[in-house]
Write an enzyme that holds these catalytic residues in place. Structure first.
Site, short mmCIF file in Angstrom:
data_model
loop_
_atom_site.label_atom_id
_atom_site.label_comp_id
_atom_site.label_asym_id
_atom_site.label_seq_id
_atom_site.Cartn_x
_atom_site.Cartn_y
_atom_site.Cartn_z
N SER A 20 3.50 8.71 -15.09
CA SER A 20 1.97 8.62 -15.41
C SER A 20 1.67 8.47 -16.90
O SER A 20 1.00 7.95 -17.27
CB SER A 20 1.38 9.90 -14.76
OG SER A 20 1.27 9.96 -13.50
N ASP A 312 2.80 13.99 -5.09
CA ASP A 312 4.03 13.31 -5.12
C ASP A 312 5.21 13.89 -4.56
O ASP A 312 6.04 13.34 -4.29
CB ASP A 312 4.47 12.49 -6.11
CG ASP A 312 3.32 11.28 -6.51
OD1 ASP A 312 2.67 10.83 -5.70
OD2 ASP A 312 3.19 10.90 -7.86
N LYS A 339 0.63 5.82 0.34
CA LYS A 339 1.26 5.92 -0.86
C LYS A 339 2.21 4.79 -0.76
O LYS A 339 1.95 3.58 0.10
CB LYS A 339 2.05 6.97 -1.19
CG LYS A 339 0.90 8.11 -1.54
CD LYS A 339 0.68 8.11 -2.76
CE LYS A 339 -0.56 9.25 -3.14
NZ LYS A 339 -1.07 8.86 -4.56
C1 S3P Z 1 -0.91 8.88 -10.43
C2 S3P Z 1 -1.77 9.37 -9.44
C3 S3P Z 1 -1.51 9.64 -8.22
C4 S3P Z 1 0.15 9.59 -7.74
C5 S3P Z 1 0.80 8.55 -8.42
C6 S3P Z 1 0.60 8.58 -9.91
C7 S3P Z 1 -1.28 8.47 -11.64
O1 S3P Z 1 -2.17 8.65 -7.39
O2 S3P Z 1 0.32 9.59 -6.74
O3 S3P Z 1 2.15 8.33 -8.39
O4 S3P Z 1 -0.61 8.09 -12.61
O5 S3P Z 1 -2.77 8.70 -12.05
P1 S3P Z 1 -3.47 8.94 -6.73
O6 S3P Z 1 -4.40 8.97 -8.05
O7 S3P Z 1 -3.57 7.71 -6.07
O8 S3P Z 1 -3.57 10.18 -6.04
#
Ligand code: S3P
Length: 425
Positions: A20, A312, A339
């Site tokens: 992220s 996650d 997901k």
């Molecule tokens: C992420 C947010 C999450 C996560 C993804 C990465 C991000 O998703 O599951 O792996 O970097 O903002 P969501 O915002 O859809 O929950």
């Protein structure tokens, strides 16, 4: 990949950089004025999609072994990508980038692989449309989607129905280009890496509990950013360390941001012996070394308030629950169905093949433990986190476990099997 039961794990490891944070660092560096350096970036397929998207829009990026050097184009300096932007498997690339593309003077199209093309985009189409952007997507919800910005982007006050950092960040990126103040409120706090990094790069951003506001921005300032290691990747080794006998492992420099550390709280509630050491700040994010020792686990329950902080990690937490005494109930996790795979079905069906007792519910799982796992041929559903979870399951299963389509680990953790091999004794 074939995995055999091990007698113990031992050693000190480093897992890859946070996915992220790497996505956000690339995006903000590309939009900043001047040269940014991103140390310890995540060199995985997902982040390379973000990197390539900005290269395609004219941003100069030099990829070194351990760092990226990005010559920012400036907030209004991106060039028309001409061809469609391919986001591969990456939801983060797609949703965050759509916010950036909403603020440009050109129209652009994002496409993705088979899995990404089935994931919902209405959640970003809706707020961006309210900001005055014209978006045409397959069945109004799926990739490919073409984003055509209007004359001037309108600031909005948006109440997001989902606790999603991708949705929040999409709106914040678009907000950099919108006249006035753009505000997004979410039902439960999701990861706050965008908020932290927007501030670092000089955006005018204010956090007020569950709502975040950003002002239109003329200029972002280049930075040197060091990306900490990803707790979502560490998670596989944290649980492995708890459920494999006679084990002691240490994982260095892991991001322990409060909006991401739900797995540590839940596992500690289950009786896990997890010790944090050497806590420090790295580029505005808290980081620690994590030491894990084999532990006797008890069941636990958690619901929607906790889910965003470990979204996650749920697949690997379910594996931990199969080894815990009692009934674990996980609810409020419907998001898992959209997901990289339907993770409720993927986790339950494949672990049950190995002898677990897991009931799929509409929004989570009921896990009865402990169960002895046995080796089987299992399927990753081309989902990196499912492949890694099943590999950890293989470490404690009697006999051999074969994970079909395990290659997808490269989405977030290219050297996963090398790191695992290093600590298998
Ligand atoms: C992420 C947010 C999450 C996560 C993804 C990465 C991000 O998703 O599951 O792996 O970097 O903002 P969501 O915002 O859809 O929950």
């Amino acid at each position: 990949m074939k995995i055999n039961k091990v007698s113990k794990l031992n050693g000190t490891i480093v897992v890859p950089a946070d996915k992220s944070i790497t996505h956000r660092a690339i995006m903000l560096s590309a939009l900043a004025d001047g040269k940014s350096v991103i140390n310890n970036y995540l060199k995985s397929d997902d982040c390379l999609m973000t990197l390539n998207a900005f290269k395609q829009m004219g941003v100069q990026i030099e990829q070194k072994e351990n760092s990226l050097i990005i010559e920012g184009a400036g907030i209004n300096g991106l060039k028309n990508p001409v061809k469609e932007i391919y986001a591969g498997n990456s939801g983060t690339t797609t949703r965050l980038l759509s916010g950036v593309l909403a603020g440009q003077k050109f129209s652009s199209t994002i496409s993705g692989d088979a899995s990404l093309s089935k994931r919902p985009m209405k959640r970003v189409i809706e707020p961006l449309s309210l900001m005055g952007v014209d978006i045409v997507a397959k069945e109004n919800n799926f990739l490919p989607m073409t984003i055509t910005p209007g004359e001037n982007l309108k600031a909005i006050n948006y109440i997001s129905p989902v606790a999603s950092a991708q949705v929040k960040s999409c709106i914040l990126f678009a907000g950099l280009y919108a006249d006035g103040i753009t505000t997004v409120a979410e039902p439960i706090k999701s990861r706050d890496h965008s908020e932290r990094m927007f501030k670092t790069f000089g955006a005018d951003i204010t956090v007020n509990d569950l709502s975040v506001s950003v002002k239109k921005c003329d200029k972002l300032y280049s930075q040197e950013v060091t990306v900490p290691c990803d707790i979502s990747s560490a998670a596989f080794f944290i649980v492995a360390g708890l459920i494999v006998p006679d084990t002691n492992i240490k994982i260095l420099n892991v991001n322990i941001n409060k909006t991401r550390d739900g797995i540590l709280t839940v596992l500690k509630n289950m009786g896990a012996n997890i010790v944090l050491d050497n806590v420090k700040d790295v580029s505005g994010e808290p980081v620690a070394d994590i030491e894990i020792t084999t532990s006797k686990l008890n069941s636990t329950s958690f619901g929607k308030e906790t889910v965003p902080s470990l979204i996650d990690e749920i697949p690997i937490i379910v594996l931990a629950a199969t080894q815990a005494e009692g009934k674990t109930v996980i609810s409020g996790a419907k998001e898992l169905k959209v997901k990289e795979s339907n993770r409720i079905h993927a986790v339950a069906s494949q672990l049950n093949k190995m002898g677990a007792d897991i009931e799929e519910t509409d929004d989570g799982f009921i896990v009865n433990g402990p169960t002895k796992l046995k080796g089987a041929t299992v399927e990753s559903f081309d989902d990196h986190r499912i492949a890694m979870m099943l590999s950890v399951a293989g470490l404690i299963a009697e006999g051999e476990t074969e994970i079909v389509n395990s290659d997808c680990v490269k989405i977030s953790f290219a050297n996963f099997y090398e790191v695992l091999e290093k600590i298998c004794k």
